[in-house]
Design a protein around this motif. Sequence first.
Motif, PDB file in Angstrom:
ATOM      1  N   ARG A 192      43.637  38.099  51.516  1.00 53.59           N
ATOM      2  CA  ARG A 192      43.131  38.015  50.142  1.00 53.59           C
ATOM      3  C   ARG A 192      42.644  36.603  49.818  1.00 53.59           C
ATOM      4  NH1 ARG A 192      46.927  39.869  45.218  1.00 53.59           N
ATOM      5  NH2 ARG A 192      47.869  37.820  45.559  1.00 53.59           N
ATOM      6  N   LYS A 250      41.489  35.717  43.498  1.00 55.92           N
ATOM      7  CA  LYS A 250      42.598  35.004  42.853  1.00 55.92           C
ATOM      8  C   LYS A 250      42.107  33.567  42.725  1.00 55.92           C
ATOM      9  CE  LYS A 250      47.624  34.471  43.091  1.00 55.92           C
ATOM     10  NZ  LYS A 250      48.019  34.941  41.771  1.00 55.92           N
ATOM     11  N   TYR A 288      42.388  32.016  35.547  1.00 56.32           N
ATOM     12  CA  TYR A 288      43.708  31.829  34.924  1.00 56.32           C
ATOM     13  C   TYR A 288      43.656  31.077  33.605  1.00 56.32           C
ATOM     14  CZ  TYR A 288      46.057  34.132  38.659  1.00 56.32           C
ATOM     15  OH  TYR A 288      46.487  35.117  39.508  1.00 56.32           O
ATOM     16  N   GLU A 339      46.424  44.319  32.510  1.00 56.26           N
ATOM     17  CA  GLU A 339      47.568  43.757  33.255  1.00 56.26           C
ATOM     18  C   GLU A 339      48.209  42.693  32.375  1.00 56.26           C
ATOM     19  OE1 GLU A 339      46.469  41.361  36.631  1.00 56.26           O
ATOM     20  OE2 GLU A 339      44.847  40.395  35.537  1.00 56.26           O
ATOM     21  N   ILE A 378      49.270  42.690  45.427  1.00 59.11           N
ATOM     22  CA  ILE A 378      49.902  43.163  46.665  1.00 59.11           C
ATOM     23  C   ILE A 378      51.216  43.864  46.309  1.00 59.11           C
ATOM     24  CG2 ILE A 378      50.995  42.299  48.799  1.00 59.11           C
ATOM     25  CD1 ILE A 378      48.535  40.276  48.854  1.00 59.11           C
ATOM     26  N   THR A 379      51.894  43.382  45.289  1.00 64.04           N
ATOM     27  CA  THR A 379      53.111  44.056  44.810  1.00 64.04           C
ATOM     28  C   THR A 379      52.745  45.409  44.193  1.00 64.04           C
ATOM     29  OG1 THR A 379      53.794  41.839  44.187  1.00 64.04           O
ATOM     30  CG2 THR A 379      55.260  43.637  43.559  1.00 64.04           C
ATOM     31  N   THR A 435      54.321  39.198  42.642  1.00 60.80           N
ATOM     32  CA  THR A 435      55.134  38.405  43.564  1.00 60.80           C
ATOM     33  C   THR A 435      56.235  37.669  42.816  1.00 60.80           C
ATOM     34  OG1 THR A 435      53.309  38.163  45.089  1.00 60.80           O
ATOM     35  CG2 THR A 435      55.024  36.481  45.204  1.00 60.80           C
TER      36      THR A 435
END
Length: 295
Positions: free
Chosen positions: A60, A159, A164, A193, A219-220, A256
């Motif tokens: 990723r 990401k 952010y 989210e 990924i979680t 995570t």
Amino acid sequence: MSVLPFDQRDGFIWMNGNLVAWKDATLHVLSHGLHYASCVFEGERAYGGRIFKSTEHSERFLTSAQLLDFEIPFSAAELDRAKQLVVDKNNLQNCYVRPVAWRGSEMMAVAAQNSTIHVAIAVWDWPSMFDVEQKMKGIRLDIADYRRPDPLTAPCRAKAAGLYMICTISKHRAERRGYADAMMLDWQGRVAECTGANIFFTVNGVIHTPIADCFLDGITRRTVIGLAKKRGIEVIERRIMPGELTGFEECFICGTGAEVTPVSEAGPYKFTPSAISRAMIDDYTAEVRPKQQAA
Ligand SMILES: Cc1ncc(COP(=O)(O)O)c(C=O)c1O
């Protein structure tokens, strides 16, 4: 509680292929990554000295850079080895792992084709707290003003540091108002989210979660969907409007950092953490726990 600032700690950081002393892992103030957000990163965790889903995170990381139009000069296998080396050299068992890549200082303008790409990997202690009863009380979520952007306006599968900005603003506002985090809607007003975690809801034994088409497909998140299906729980990925939240029984977030964390409130909507949240906490805990320590 005073926390030692991250630039004043001891240990080793991997930088551009070498381990360097923590205090020497610096960059110049005139770095493109800092001024123009040409920076991508990962957030991973090691449990019992082994990084959970390391290769998925490395892949990723490489994809995030490509989406920002740069190439990380290391392969996924090289990154996996480097991450494990940093965990081992810092003598950590349960820790956070932070790979970061950014454009350097050769060009200080919007265009930056000739920049050197820098890569660093840092780790820090992060004990895993498997206190289920505490978690089952649930956290309270604010509803953020900012929305996850239209995929036509930002590389939303990356990401990337720039994405952010609205998360930090939203999380600060939530914390000032007494909430643990904020739930973000997307550009179309659908539930998306949280500021650093994905979100799930349950009703009648079925899990519902938004389609990850304009926010990070964690990924979680993928791990939890797999674990739920393994238990025979149906998982429906679909568009969820905030008005529908009154019809859900449970809500939990995952990532995570958050692992699986039940939610008791999101703005005006109330939930009661119960069997499915508990099952997902248990399954995720068993999944990340190093196999030799498993019961
Ligand atoms: C915005 C955002 N969404 C979702 C996640 C969950 O992703 P993952 O499960 O890969 O950690 C994260 C990171 O932790 C995140 O920062």
